[in-house]
Design an enzyme around this catalytic site. Structure first.
Site, short mmCIF file in Angstrom:
data_model
loop_
_atom_site.label_atom_id
_atom_site.label_comp_id
_atom_site.label_asym_id
_atom_site.label_seq_id
_atom_site.Cartn_x
_atom_site.Cartn_y
_atom_site.Cartn_z
N LYS A 28 -8.34 9.61 9.32
CA LYS A 28 -9.20 9.55 8.13
C LYS A 28 -8.42 9.92 6.87
O LYS A 28 -8.62 9.34 5.80
CB LYS A 28 -10.39 10.51 8.31
CG LYS A 28 -11.29 10.65 7.06
CD LYS A 28 -11.83 9.30 6.58
CE LYS A 28 -13.00 9.44 5.62
NZ LYS A 28 -12.72 10.19 4.40
N SER A 67 -16.17 7.58 7.07
CA SER A 67 -15.92 6.90 5.81
C SER A 67 -17.04 5.92 5.49
O SER A 67 -17.58 5.26 6.37
CB SER A 67 -14.59 6.13 5.86
OG SER A 67 -14.38 5.45 4.63
N HIS A 69 -6.47 6.93 5.95
CA HIS A 69 -7.42 5.98 5.36
C HIS A 69 -7.59 6.28 3.87
O HIS A 69 -7.54 5.38 3.03
CB HIS A 69 -8.77 6.10 6.07
CG HIS A 69 -9.92 5.45 5.35
ND1 HIS A 69 -10.53 6.01 4.24
CD2 HIS A 69 -10.58 4.28 5.58
CE1 HIS A 69 -11.49 5.22 3.82
NE2 HIS A 69 -11.55 4.17 4.61
N ASN A 70 -7.78 7.56 3.54
CA ASN A 70 -7.98 7.91 2.14
C ASN A 70 -6.71 7.71 1.32
O ASN A 70 -6.78 7.35 0.14
CB ASN A 70 -8.45 9.37 2.04
CG ASN A 70 -9.90 9.53 2.47
OD1 ASN A 70 -10.44 8.68 3.18
ND2 ASN A 70 -10.52 10.61 2.06
N GLU A 108 -6.63 4.19 0.57
CA GLU A 108 -7.67 3.98 -0.44
C GLU A 108 -7.12 4.28 -1.84
O GLU A 108 -7.37 3.53 -2.79
CB GLU A 108 -8.86 4.88 -0.13
CG GLU A 108 -10.02 4.81 -1.10
CD GLU A 108 -11.09 5.82 -0.73
OE1 GLU A 108 -11.47 6.63 -1.60
OE2 GLU A 108 -11.53 5.81 0.44
#
Length: 483
Positions: free
Chosen positions: A184, A130, A187-188, A191
């Site tokens: 990940k 990222s 994480h997105n 986000e």
């Protein structure tokens, strides 16, 4: 070709090219390869002065250039293209070599690939990366999965090229097989929620507070000096302060209000449903993007905007501080939902994930890097079994302090007809988790009535079914063999 490269990168689009340059800048000899040889040539010609590159024209030359155990970083489009590249290179590798997928692969695909390559003696590492193109070049947050053995060989290299905060690398071994790509993905998802919440705060400040984009840019700059300090708050201020050169209008007013996505937010919501993990703020953020892009629906309903009789006139009555509190509380909820989802997945897939370490490696390099991630790291370090942020004393006190403003801001938005789906979902999630009783009891009664799905009682153990169609509606216990 002499085996002189410590690592190789195949796939030299923006991310692959910048990771290769990052590795070379950090003293590694990097073999580089692309299906289109012109990209390989362009990289070496333009950036060859930054370090040692070994250009390879064919897969065979590329593999021959790598020292044993070979470390091969694949940076191609997720999906079938990744499978094709993996198979092409796996046929050229030997036991003990490793393939690293640094793209945004679905974690289920990573688990499948890791299992298949393990049977051939090849280590497969699904690694989240990222930070976008800037992070890839100057230091991203890196989330590798795969075996512990592969991390012993690969980890020092990844840690060296990652971002560093307080002298610590923003890279750690997340867990086995697909753990890195799962984290990940979450994480997105966070986000998505973070960006939606920030955008809703902007919308409130503009539509209800009457502030101009330039004024809101100043407000966000002020927030970025406090507890909301983060990469996304900072760039939001820059976007809002920007003026379109062609029209002289605020940049934000000349951009179509239809948000695009690449699918990782959707994957997060789908996976959360599979896990039974309540990521409502993340889900609403993903759906808000979907709704914004459904232009045919919005065009059909646009005439309704002229009829505002359903909107109750209401003065703002809120300070910028009220909206700051609502934004902060909502962000804490969204991040907490992400951590809950990671914990749920770890239990489901047998991953040993250090939740505090996840917060640590997200403090730098990545898109959601924020000041309060250090507090999340500290909270999990102090209490490794922490159920969630709302159970941590300081976060709980901050949410309690924000609650009156949070409720009032959401109510005002509703009365004024300003959509705040993520603010509302975060608040509803908070209220849901702290309610003594929920209407789910009624849902259980409904399910038992139409489908005999049974229910549990509050006053005794066991599962029960009410025979709704019989006189007197007798209740029977269903887990003891009773008829």
């Amino acid at each position: 070709m002499e085996a002189s490269a410590q690592i190789g990168v195949t796939g030299l689009a923006v991310m692959g090219r910048n990771l290769a340059r990052n590795l070379a800048r950090n003293g590694y000899t990097v073999a580089v390869h692309n299906r289109t040889p012109a990209r390989t040539k362009a990289l070496v010609e333009e950036f060859g002065h930054e370090g040692a590159f070994v250009p390879a024209g064919t897969p065979q030359e590329f593999v021959a250039a790598l020292e044993r155990p070979r470390r091969l970083l694949v940076m191609v489009k997720a999906g079938a293209a990744t499978d094709e590249v993996i198979e092409e290179f796996a046929a050229l590798l030997e036991p003990g070599d490793m393939i690293v997928d640094g793209g945004n692969a679905h974690f289920a695909d990573t688990r499948r690939r890791e299992r298949a390559l393990r049977e051939r003696g090849i280590h497969f590492v699904g690694s989240g990366v990222s930070g976008g193109e800037e992070g890839a070049l100057n230091g991203p947050s890196i989330m590798p999965g795969g075996s512990a053995e592969s991390y012993r060989v690969l980890g020092p290299m990844l840690e060296r090229i990652s971002a560093h905060v307080d002298g610590e690398p923003c890279c750690t071994h997340i867990g086995t097989d697909g753990a890195g790509h799962f984290v990940k993905m979450v994480h997105n998802g966070i986000e998505y929620a973070d960006m939606q919440l920030i955008s809703e705060a902007y919308h409130l400040l503009r539509e209800v507070g009457g502030h101009s984009p330039a004024e809101i840019a100043g407000i966000f700059r002020g927030w970025n000096g406090g507890r909301l300090e983060s990469y996304l708050i900072g760039i939001t201020a820059e976007v809002l302060a920007h003026t379109d050169a062609a029209t002289g209008e605020p940049f934000v007013d000349i951009v179509r209000d239809a948000a695009e996505q690449k699918g990782t937010g959707r994957w997060t919501v789908q996976s959360a449903l599979d896990l039974g993990s309540p990521v409502t703020a993340i889900a609403q953020a993903a759906f808000a993007r979907v709704a914004s892009a459904r232009t045919e629906l919005r065009d059909a309903y646009r005439p309704l905007a002229a009829r505002r009789a359903d909107v109750v006139p209401h003065e703002l009555g809120h300070s910028v501080l009220d909206i700051e509190k609502a934004l902060y509380a909502s962000k804490v909820i969204a991040y907490d939902q992400g951590w809950t989802m990671i914990r749920d997945a770890a239990a489901e897939y047998g991953w040993d994930i250090d939740l505090g370490a996840v917060a640590r490696i997200w403090r730098g390099g990545c898109i959601i890097r924020a000041a309060f991630l250090d507090r999340i790291r500290a909270a999990h370090a102090a209490e490794p079994g922490l159920v969630g942020l709302l159970a941590e004393e300081r976060f709980a006190a901050e949410i309690a302090d924000a609650l009156p403003s949070w409720r009032s801001v959401v109510a005002t938005a509703t009365l004024r007809g300003v959509p705040v789906p993520a603010f509302s979902a975060a608040l509803a999630h908070y209220d849901t988790l702290r309610s003594e009783r929920l209407p789910a009891a009624l849902i259980q009664g409904q399910r038992d009535f139409f489908g005999a799905h049974t229910y549990r009682r509050t006053d005794r153990d066991g599962s029960y079914h009410t025979r709704w169609a019989e006189p007197g509606r007798p209740e029977v216990r269903t887990d003891t063999g009773a008829a």
